[in-house]
Scaffold this motif. Structure first.
Motif, PDB file in Angstrom:
ATOM      1  N   ASP A   9     -19.570 -15.456  14.726  1.00 30.60           N
ATOM      2  CA  ASP A   9     -19.580 -15.524  16.188  1.00 30.60           C
ATOM      3  C   ASP A   9     -18.608 -14.478  16.738  1.00 30.60           C
ATOM      4  O   ASP A   9     -17.394 -14.620  16.586  1.00 30.60           O
ATOM      5  CB  ASP A   9     -19.166 -16.921  16.655  1.00 30.60           C
ATOM      6  N   ARG A  11     -17.549 -13.923  19.569  1.00 28.39           N
ATOM      7  CA  ARG A  11     -16.656 -14.406  20.621  1.00 28.39           C
ATOM      8  C   ARG A  11     -15.322 -14.893  20.063  1.00 28.39           C
ATOM      9  O   ARG A  11     -14.329 -14.970  20.811  1.00 28.39           O
ATOM     10  CB  ARG A  11     -17.340 -15.519  21.414  1.00 28.39           C
ATOM     11  N   THR A  12     -15.298 -15.234  18.787  1.00 27.63           N
ATOM     12  CA  THR A  12     -14.051 -15.704  18.161  1.00 27.63           C
ATOM     13  C   THR A  12     -13.675 -14.823  16.966  1.00 27.63           C
ATOM     14  O   THR A  12     -12.982 -15.276  16.054  1.00 27.63           O
ATOM     15  CB  THR A  12     -14.201 -17.164  17.701  1.00 27.63           C
ATOM     16  N   HIS A  51     -21.015  -6.447  20.940  1.00 24.46           N
ATOM     17  CA  HIS A  51     -21.244  -7.897  20.948  1.00 24.46           C
ATOM     18  C   HIS A  51     -20.034  -8.675  21.469  1.00 24.46           C
ATOM     19  O   HIS A  51     -19.988  -9.906  21.351  1.00 24.46           O
ATOM     20  CB  HIS A  51     -21.614  -8.368  19.534  1.00 24.46           C
ATOM     21  N   GLY A  52     -19.062  -7.972  22.028  1.00 25.70           N
ATOM     22  CA  GLY A  52     -17.955  -8.643  22.692  1.00 25.70           C
ATOM     23  C   GLY A  52     -16.820  -9.092  21.809  1.00 25.70           C
ATOM     24  O   GLY A  52     -15.968  -9.879  22.239  1.00 25.70           O
ATOM     25  N   ALA A  53     -16.791  -8.615  20.563  1.00 22.35           N
ATOM     26  CA  ALA A  53     -15.699  -8.982  19.665  1.00 22.35           C
ATOM     27  C   ALA A  53     -14.444  -8.182  19.994  1.00 22.35           C
ATOM     28  O   ALA A  53     -14.507  -7.102  20.593  1.00 22.35           O
ATOM     29  CB  ALA A  53     -16.103  -8.741  18.214  1.00 22.35           C
ATOM     30  N   ARG A 128      -6.078 -15.148  21.914  1.00 23.55           N
ATOM     31  CA  ARG A 128      -7.456 -14.810  22.306  1.00 23.55           C
ATOM     32  C   ARG A 128      -8.484 -15.756  21.695  1.00 23.55           C
ATOM     33  O   ARG A 128      -9.686 -15.557  21.884  1.00 23.55           O
ATOM     34  CB  ARG A 128      -7.781 -13.377  21.880  1.00 23.55           C
ATOM     35  N   SER A 200     -26.381 -13.618  15.503  1.00 24.94           N
ATOM     36  CA  SER A 200     -25.577 -14.410  16.430  1.00 24.94           C
ATOM     37  C   SER A 200     -26.090 -14.254  17.858  1.00 24.94           C
ATOM     38  O   SER A 200     -26.177 -15.226  18.618  1.00 24.94           O
ATOM     39  CB  SER A 200     -24.105 -13.981  16.346  1.00 24.94           C
ATOM     40  N   HIS A 201     -26.459 -13.018  18.209  1.00 27.90           N
ATOM     41  CA  HIS A 201     -26.976 -12.762  19.557  1.00 27.90           C
ATOM     42  C   HIS A 201     -28.286 -13.519  19.782  1.00 27.90           C
ATOM     43  O   HIS A 201     -28.483 -14.138  20.840  1.00 27.90           O
ATOM     44  CB  HIS A 201     -27.191 -11.260  19.744  1.00 27.90           C
ATOM     45  N   ARG A 204     -27.604 -17.286  20.205  1.00 22.78           N
ATOM     46  CA  ARG A 204     -27.057 -17.625  21.506  1.00 22.78           C
ATOM     47  C   ARG A 204     -28.126 -17.533  22.591  1.00 22.78           C
ATOM     48  O   ARG A 204     -28.150 -18.328  23.541  1.00 22.78           O
ATOM     49  CB  ARG A 204     -25.870 -16.715  21.863  1.00 22.78           C
ATOM     50  N   SER A 209     -26.593 -20.067  25.432  1.00 22.74           N
ATOM     51  CA  SER A 209     -25.130 -19.978  25.559  1.00 22.74           C
ATOM     52  C   SER A 209     -24.730 -18.555  25.839  1.00 22.74           C
ATOM     53  O   SER A 209     -25.424 -17.617  25.473  1.00 22.74           O
ATOM     54  CB  SER A 209     -24.460 -20.490  24.287  1.00 22.74           C
TER      55      SER A 209
END
Length: 210
Positions: A9, A11-12, A51-53, A128, A200-201, A204, A209
């Motif tokens: 993920d 995001r984490t 992907h926002g990591a 974070r 993962s994308h 979601r 999500s």
């Protein structure tokens, strides 16, 4: 038997770019195809960003006080201190231009092998909400080994990029990648990282999500 790595993920998650510095790269003249290595790591950075990591940059660099504080018992770093190597403001200690940090990235300076032991990186990651680390670095037997062992003890989920780490000793590199790291981390390459991020994308998107 092929073992499928667990879902990642972004995001984490954070990608650690460790010791990709001008002076360190120049000190490894036997490094096979450094441009290809840099290109792969740059691609991993781009994929994780997309992907926002989080991206965390780790470099070794010393002040005069840091050199003076290294005890003779430290075989590696006492030499660096005596020779006044890798001053933190010198070009040799800068990140390679191809992998330069961007605004908002985490950047830390260390004075020992590991990325966590002499920095506040762990706190910044925890702040974070980061629980997963993807690791790229040079060398495999230096910063990568030290950081993997320390981060495993701190209960991070770990992925080591097999084509984003390298070492001047091929035998040591191979032993670590096949016999040591698999006990502590999931071993993937940059293509597998891209696939995990895409999965993962999609997951979601299916669940709606963010």
């Amino acid at each position: 038997m092929t073992v499928t790595p667990p879902a990642l993920d972004p995001r984490t998650a954070a990608l650690l770019i460790m010791d990709y510095q001008q002076g360190i790269l120049a000190s490894l003249p036997g490094l096979a195809n450094p441009e290809a290595l840099l290109s792969r790591v740059a691609g991993a950075i781009a994929d994780m960003r997309a992907h926002g990591a989080a991206i965390a940059y780790v470099r070794v660099g010393f002040t005069e006080a840091d050199w003076a504080a290294i005890p003779p018992a430290n075989k590696t770093f006492s030499f660096l201190g005596q020779q006044h190597l890798m001053h933190h403001e010198e070009p040799d200690s800068a990140f390679h231009d191809q992998l330069a940090p961007e605004p908002g990235d985490i950047t830390v300076r260390k004075t020992r092998y590991g990325a966590l032991s002499t920095t506040d990186l762990d706190r910044q990651l925890r702040d974070r909400g980061i629980t997963t680390l993807v690791i790229a670095g040079i060398t495999t037997s230096g910063v990568v080994l030290s950081t993997v062992a320390d981060a495993a003890d701190r209960d991070y989920r770990l992925y080591v990029l097999s084509d984003g780490v390298t070492d001047p000793d091929p035998q040591v590199h191979q032993t670590l990648m096949t016999s040591v790291f698999p006990r502590l981390a999931h071993i993937i390459d940059t293509a597998e990282l891209r696939s995990l991020l895409h999965e993962s994308h999609r997951d979601r998107a299916k669940t709606g999500s963010a």
